[in-house]
Motif scaffolding. Structure first.
Motif, mmCIF file in Angstrom:
data_model
loop_
_atom_site.group_PDB
_atom_site.id
_atom_site.type_symbol
_atom_site.label_atom_id
_atom_site.label_comp_id
_atom_site.label_asym_id
_atom_site.label_seq_id
_atom_site.Cartn_x
_atom_site.Cartn_y
_atom_site.Cartn_z
ATOM 1 N N THR A 1 -139.347 -30.201 76.334
ATOM 2 C CA THR A 1 -139.874 -30.959 77.463
ATOM 3 C C THR A 1 -138.787 -31.129 78.517
ATOM 4 O O THR A 1 -137.643 -30.681 78.320
ATOM 5 C CB THR A 1 -140.408 -32.332 77.007
ATOM 6 N N ILE A 2 -139.155 -31.721 79.607
ATOM 7 C CA ILE A 2 -138.184 -32.087 80.636
ATOM 8 C C ILE A 2 -138.276 -33.591 80.804
ATOM 9 O O ILE A 2 -139.252 -34.109 81.350
ATOM 10 C CB ILE A 2 -138.487 -31.360 81.966
ATOM 11 N N ALA A 3 -137.294 -34.281 80.274
ATOM 12 C CA ALA A 3 -137.283 -35.733 80.359
ATOM 13 C C ALA A 3 -135.835 -36.186 80.218
ATOM 14 O O ALA A 3 -134.990 -35.439 79.691
ATOM 15 C CB ALA A 3 -138.135 -36.352 79.246
ATOM 16 N N VAL A 4 -135.567 -37.378 80.663
ATOM 17 C CA VAL A 4 -134.208 -37.901 80.558
ATOM 18 C C VAL A 4 -133.793 -37.931 79.092
ATOM 19 O O VAL A 4 -134.542 -38.412 78.234
ATOM 20 C CB VAL A 4 -134.138 -39.308 81.197
ATOM 21 N N GLY A 5 -132.626 -37.361 78.805
ATOM 22 C CA GLY A 5 -132.121 -37.340 77.442
ATOM 23 C C GLY A 5 -132.339 -36.013 76.736
ATOM 24 O O GLY A 5 -131.689 -35.720 75.728
ATOM 25 N N THR A 6 -133.248 -35.217 77.252
ATOM 26 C CA THR A 6 -133.548 -33.912 76.658
ATOM 27 C C THR A 6 -132.453 -32.903 77.000
ATOM 28 O O THR A 6 -131.809 -33.021 78.036
ATOM 29 C CB THR A 6 -134.911 -33.428 77.219
ATOM 30 N N ASP A 7 -132.237 -31.924 76.123
ATOM 31 C CA ASP A 7 -131.286 -30.855 76.424
ATOM 32 C C ASP A 7 -131.645 -30.176 77.745
ATOM 33 O O ASP A 7 -132.831 -29.969 78.044
ATOM 34 C CB ASP A 7 -131.305 -29.787 75.321
ATOM 35 N N GLY A 8 -130.608 -29.792 78.475
ATOM 36 C CA GLY A 8 -130.843 -29.141 79.767
ATOM 37 C C GLY A 8 -131.165 -27.671 79.630
ATOM 38 O O GLY A 8 -130.504 -26.823 80.248
ATOM 39 N N ASP A 9 -132.162 -27.366 78.837
ATOM 40 C CA ASP A 9 -132.665 -25.996 78.690
ATOM 41 C C ASP A 9 -133.791 -25.816 79.686
ATOM 42 O O ASP A 9 -134.904 -26.334 79.475
ATOM 43 C CB ASP A 9 -133.210 -25.757 77.282
ATOM 44 N N LEU A 10 -133.531 -25.078 80.747
ATOM 45 C CA LEU A 10 -134.503 -25.016 81.836
ATOM 46 C C LEU A 10 -134.725 -23.588 82.291
ATOM 47 O O LEU A 10 -133.788 -22.774 82.284
ATOM 48 C CB LEU A 10 -134.007 -25.867 83.015
ATOM 49 N N VAL A 11 -135.926 -23.314 82.694
ATOM 50 C CA VAL A 11 -136.282 -21.983 83.203
ATOM 51 C C VAL A 11 -136.795 -22.137 84.621
ATOM 52 O O VAL A 11 -137.707 -22.930 84.874
ATOM 53 C CB VAL A 11 -137.370 -21.343 82.331
ATOM 54 N N LEU A 12 -136.187 -21.414 85.535
ATOM 55 C CA LEU A 12 -136.703 -21.368 86.907
ATOM 56 C C LEU A 12 -137.577 -20.129 86.999
ATOM 57 O O LEU A 12 -137.096 -19.007 86.791
ATOM 58 C CB LEU A 12 -135.552 -21.326 87.926
ATOM 59 N N PHE A 13 -138.829 -20.350 87.301
ATOM 60 C CA PHE A 13 -139.834 -19.296 87.137
ATOM 61 C C PHE A 13 -140.583 -19.100 88.447
ATOM 62 O O PHE A 13 -141.118 -20.052 89.016
ATOM 63 C CB PHE A 13 -140.804 -19.722 86.022
ATOM 64 N N ASP A 14 -140.617 -17.853 88.894
ATOM 65 C CA ASP A 14 -141.345 -17.539 90.126
ATOM 66 C C ASP A 14 -142.791 -17.209 89.761
ATOM 67 O O ASP A 14 -143.041 -16.188 89.118
ATOM 68 C CB ASP A 14 -140.678 -16.342 90.817
ATOM 69 N N PRO A 15 -143.731 -18.032 90.162
ATOM 70 C CA PRO A 15 -145.105 -17.818 89.683
ATOM 71 C C PRO A 15 -145.850 -16.704 90.403
ATOM 72 O O PRO A 15 -146.981 -16.399 90.028
ATOM 73 C CB PRO A 15 -145.772 -19.174 89.946
ATOM 74 N N VAL A 16 -145.248 -16.121 91.425
ATOM 75 C CA VAL A 16 -146.012 -15.111 92.174
ATOM 76 C C VAL A 16 -145.375 -13.724 92.160
ATOM 77 O O VAL A 16 -146.012 -12.749 92.559
ATOM 78 C CB VAL A 16 -146.251 -15.562 93.641
#
Lengths: 468, 468, 468, 468
Positions: free
Chosen positions: B391-406
């Motif tokens: 998930t993306i929430a305060v306290g969660t690991d900063g594992d993030l994907v920047l995704f281009d939807p188009v």
């Protein structure tokens, strides 16, 4: 003035973490650890408390006039009661008078709504599917923010529409991005049973329940689903009370049909045993559908667990039990001679959140996430209120409830804020209590103190419904 | 160094809003509008992009040795491929050698795992339910962070356990807060069909599918559910491929039984038609269960919609198609004389997220929230990784994907990062592409550039599984 | 000598009328009003009585040897008991010894069968599906008149076959026009439960039932159905006792799959309450499957009504309760130290017809036609005995029962004709009693008098089974 | 004069044997081998032929007047056609005119019925459930032999009753031992669809089908079942055509609810493809419910196999296709401008038996017993005609059909005996043909020769219906 909620355990439909929340200009601006704020900020310490999104109750009847009765709560008293119960958003039913157009009814409704203390949206009841009515639906959805309609399969001669009208309304609703809500009971057969009971002199309150058997709710739910499937329109079953109804919903949802359903706290916690109360006392429990046999409850809990029920609403429709100075129209006493004349409905807007918390989380092991989902997130999403309402996220309205998950207390109608003179749950002990409530960042409830004011609630222009 | 992702459209399993995210010390510290940060912060502009929680793939077989084959991806190559595909968390299957104890197998697995580039947890495969094995389960859950076990109802003489052993393992798992994963096919009847086909000289790859009919998966799923219900233990069906299986899962979930299931992209997008490819080419598609008739796909999509399927995993189990210098153990060519000797398995860890985005969101109208749920949140919750992952929430690991939807692009095995030499989806055009990937705040993928390193992945000691 | 039954109320599975029946040369020659016969004709006055086709019981174990026990009834004593109970046709289970071929076992069985007083056919138990065994199946069906086979999914290490063997046998059976009968319980999980109970010192008879939960019967029934569906072969579930099993059968039959099932009187009339009897008395009720909770009975009655159960058989498998001079092998007393050593089985061949008449017709309102169908016609049709047995029509064997539908009597083991020393139904009062029984026109039972003789029964070479 | 049928293969719903049948004084007196008869006996050689009970068709509309149309067959012409088709018993619908009482309508019906050539009973259509109507029901059942009633859930404003009336009628019917027959379609929604189609100018015959979707039949069937279950009364669904309807029936029957259903040959053999015929030709196929998509047929055949459909009736409701001298009321041409004015109905009474024989027995492998059951025995039992009609047994009426199971022939409207000018099945080749027909022992059909006479048919005073 901004508000900072410190150190609360924030729970949404998916997340659960500890952080601070800064509400600025009515909306959540920042969520983070140890937020550093200066200036004009009201600080609320939430250590040890849950911080929940404000509850969303999508089934109330405030200041409602019917041909024979009038609900006792104004928008002022009803929304104040809601706030004390942790509910900061209502969607109320606007019911036209016979012959009145929906848009005209909405004008009347707005006049009454102006005293509301929390934000309120409107569902529009449709009494027919005439061309004029169908024509106003587009305006209601697109220009008035009324993106849901309700039709009755019960109460022939008063509110009931035939299946053709229901189908036509569903199609127009679906095409306009609106939800169709249905009161699903087979009104025609029920009328036959009621007439027969009355003719036989069976007029005590319990005959209200005995003339509305569960199978006739199940039948109507199934029928409504068929019509919605044919109309390719989303459907919302209000106040589902019976195992048969849930089975029909489950079957349809398993196939991916856009059918949704709510139940109410009284169906989860009370049973037809209440109708055995002596004298006219049972009239307090006369609502529609009636309370069911105990055996239905396990099904309803199952449905909440498996998401075949998505929402718990109240169907808050308050009539006093005792005689009222304003007249019989506000009181159950109208029906003392015959169950058929008892105003149908019961109060509940103030006790929903704590009852469901105690029953679902404390006693049935429901997760906190799911508790938030069924009391706030799901109704907000289904009825075009999300993400303004129903969650805790940056950009969302600062409607927040600080909730003590361990405090024990007892329900007493005498301590309630509704104008009604009884509670269905008088004397029930609960674990979990609302401590503070914020509406768009402003603290309106602090323990037993009321800090809000009539009229501070805003009208909620809803976007499309039933589109999740 | 901290990282700030600016102006992205943040999507979780429930929320969807625009804000900035500050990751500090590997975890999300603040989410807010126009976050003001100073100092040592790497800034990523996400305007116009989705910001998703890193993908969670709970079904991979990296560097796996079986009696006859060896998967071609190391933890290094496999997790790099995963990261390029937007997946930042794996739960890999640790498979003991014949006679080896689970704890000993875990030691071996850890040695191989050390090269991982993203965080990795382990499921433990159980080859028996002997007292020694059952005895180690508690240690695995409580001390080693291995809170899920997998047993096979297929592959008699190799991996299959009998129903008594499966039941005993389920009970111990359930009592210890662990999930039981099951490969559900009736191995005994399949063996009869395989023996018969081979005896008749029917040895082309397509007979792999013809000897594993869907009804035998459905039967085994039903059986596993009965055993789990009796054991009162949570169950997870891996790689569900067939309508019959889904029907059994749906029926059980409707009753509130703790049954969960995943499917894989190849079952959603490919069918048994692939086995009609000329020559040995069809061997690329030899995995277990096999690809099914087209008609099953609509059921699987239905299941993803109605939450009767909760997860899409890859079952990444890569064997090269062409002969390999390291030997036949790494290649499908082993089975050129008989389908019964083709190593079962196919690659997929890098293409999961974009395939599901394109198929589910773009083509089937799935909401972004649900897309995140089935690819990240649900597997994290089911397998004791939440809220650290998923998930993306305060306290969660900063594992993030920047995704281009188009953005549109085309799958090419030649551009992939796995060591395998083919893709099941070669030449498939997709809408939606991974642009940047952060692991605990560190950017490891930036377009086609690899910024991570072998060994940066951490071992994930998981908490209880299957407890939602 | 011919026989004439005068003025009886003749009932078949479809008809119900008053007429005379002339049996000549063992077969029904004429049915008509006021038949005029001369010469050597024995006349039976049936005025006021029902004339039923002789009962067909397709589940008995006479003179059966297992590794640890031996049933107490010979074919002589067992068939005499059957005749007194109105049953004139048995299909008995021929069970090979370990390692013995089916054809060899059949020879042994024939030697024992020679004393039979009524006509008897044989089912063949298969202990494996090895090529030799499969090879003999054709011979058994085509040349020996054994058109049904039975396999066990229970009793691992003794009788149980694995699913591959079951499937292979089903296919060969189906291809040869034979029925596959299955004892459906998950033997592997039951063994785990039994081992555990014994290890815990839980050895009283009631643990027989507690270690064989209904869900494990339901699971096995579902599995057997899947295998039969894949094999495209007809299936017959013996001694179905549980609601879960019936649900699986109903679902399959609703789809038109050739699945059939029988239940037994003890499952219809008795419940697991019997296991609460003091001391070792409960051992009398140790049969497999065990008696179930009361709640299952309504399902079984429903199944008989809706034809999801087609047959009531007895599973007559008699072991004495008290110690026997011939040795422990004939007695329940073997298991006095542990339920796991109690011979499984109970008597019943003499009480089936009156019990079912009283329970079904008198108490449950079942039609006489349906009563005849489930006790005679359906088993005869399913197992290749029709129209020789199972109906009353010109050309059919003169097996007839004259039955008084109103006489009341009480079951007493002391008055029975089996060699077993107890009845499951001791002291039960019934309405409806067998008065006379004819076997191929010869009166063998007249009230309490026995007019038959050992060895008068013929072997029934059956035609194809399961082909209706 | 007595009749002797020699050497035929006699088939009932359960038996199948070769014997002679002696009919004396209209009833079957003796069945036996080589019956020796003297005197005045007409002998029919049935060697090589099937001897079947005369067919029972419980759904015809002879000489029926509606507000806009009149069926073309008199009782004379219609029953002659029936006889040529092997049907010797009809139950015809007596339909009151608006405002007419049932008893008065029955008088009118009897006047028309007097020309019948085979025995005929009456169902009574109820247009309301007013006290007067309900009051006559007892008289009809007990004194007039009319033990079944029919109500319409379709045709609002003409025949449709509301659910309350339907429920009230069901209760009175059930209490009097009568069956309630229901035409189950949601008339209100259909009317909305029809009005819309007409308003849009979509008036070709195919819009008859497009405005009556299968889901609206399924809905109404489900609703009727709920009402019958609540009323505890037996229910019979006429002309079931849709998979959804059958699913509802199957579900209820699985629970043991007394629900029964018939389908008609046109739903088994024809599909909505017929509506693609050019010009007005498609009007021939305008009946209600309309022909369905092909996919429904497999479900109907499944239902006949699993006894979820018990009966095949014709719904013989003949209107000529071409213009008629007697006027437009007899012709489909009324609707040439709009499908909404086409008289609904089609002929079929003469082709039922051979069509079902060819389709069911020859092509679908149905047993002869089951063929007899669905065309004669089951309808006779359900509607209080058994054992007088529907079987071959001593005492039963001598209504017999000698049927050649191998003769091939072609349906031609030009060779039919109905007054209608077309057949739904023109040019269809069949295997199996009626050779001789006896009505109460008198041969009325001998090949193509008519030996009967108008008026020889008797009125059938039926006993209780729906009591099996």
């Amino acid at each position: 003035m901004a508000a900072l909620i410190r150190n609360g355990r924030i729970v949404t439909a998916v997340d659960d973490y500890v952080a601070d929340i800064l509400v600025d200009d009515g909306r959540i601006a920042t969520i983070g650890l140890h937020l550093d704020v200066g200036g004009d900020v009201e600080i609320h310490d939430a250590a040890g408390l849950l911080v929940l999104p404000g509850g969303v109750d999508v089934h109330t009847h405030l200041d409602m006039t019917t041909s024979t009765a009038h609900t006792i709560d104004t928008f002022g008293s009803g929304t104040r009661a809601a706030a004390f119960g942790g509910t900061t958003t209502l969607v109320d039913f606007c019911t036209p008078l016979p012959g009145q157009s929906p848009l005209s009814a909405l004008e009347d409704w707005h006049r009454l709504r102006e005293t509301a203390c929390v934000d309120v949206g409107a569902h529009m009841v449709l009494l027919d599917a005439n061309p004029g009515t169908l024509g106003e639906m587009h305006t209601l959805v697109r220009h008035e923010g009324v993106s849901s309609f309700k039709l009755f399969m019960a109460y022939p001669g008063v509110l009931m529409v035939d299946d053709g009208a229901l189908f036509k309304a569903m199609r127009v609703a679906g095409a306009n991005g609106a939800m169709t809500c249905v009161h699903a009971e087979n009104g025609s057969v029920i009328q036959a049973l009621v007439d027969e009971a009355v003719a036989l002199g069976l007029k005590a309150p319990k005959y209200h329940a005995l003339t509305r058997p569960a199978i006739l709710e199940g039948e109507a739910v199934h029928r409504a689903i068929c019509l919605a499937e044919l109309a390719e329109a989303p459907l919302y079953i209000v106040h589902l009370s019976a195992a048969q109804s849930l089975a029909a919903v489950t079957e349809a949802r398993d196939r991916g049909i856009a059918v949704h359903a709510e139940t109410c706290p009284h169906y989860l916690f009370l049973s037809a045993d209440e109708y055995e109360r002596p004298g006219f006392e049972a009239a307090k429990y006369v609502m529609t559908p009636p309370l069911r046999d105990h055996s239905h409850q396990a099904h309803l809990w199952r449905g909440l667990k498996t998401d075949d029920l998505q929402v718990v609403s109240t169907d808050h429709c308050p009539f006093c039990f005792s005689e009222q100075p304003h007249g019989m129209r506000y009181s159950k006493q109208q029906g003392v001679e015959s169950f058929a004349r008892i105003p149908n409905g019961a109060p509940g807007v103030e006790t929903r959140l704590p009852l469901v918390f105690d029953g679902a989380v404390v006693k049935h092991g429901m997760s906190l996430n799911r508790f938030v989902e069924i009391t706030a997130t799901a109704p907000a999403k289904l009825f075009g209120l999300f993400p303004k309402k129903g969650t805790i996220a940056v950009g969302t309205d600062g409607d927040l409830v600080l909730f003590d998950p361990v405090e024990r207390w007892t329900i007493r109608a005498g301590e309630h804020h509704s104008r009604v003179d009884y509670s269905l749950f008088e004397g029930r002990e609960l674990t979990g209590r609302v401590k503070k409530v914020l509406v768009r960042g402003q603290c309106v409830v602090d323990g037993t103190r009321w800090l809000g004011r009539d009229g501070m609630g805003q009208y909620l222009r809803r976007s499309e419904s039933g589109q999740s």
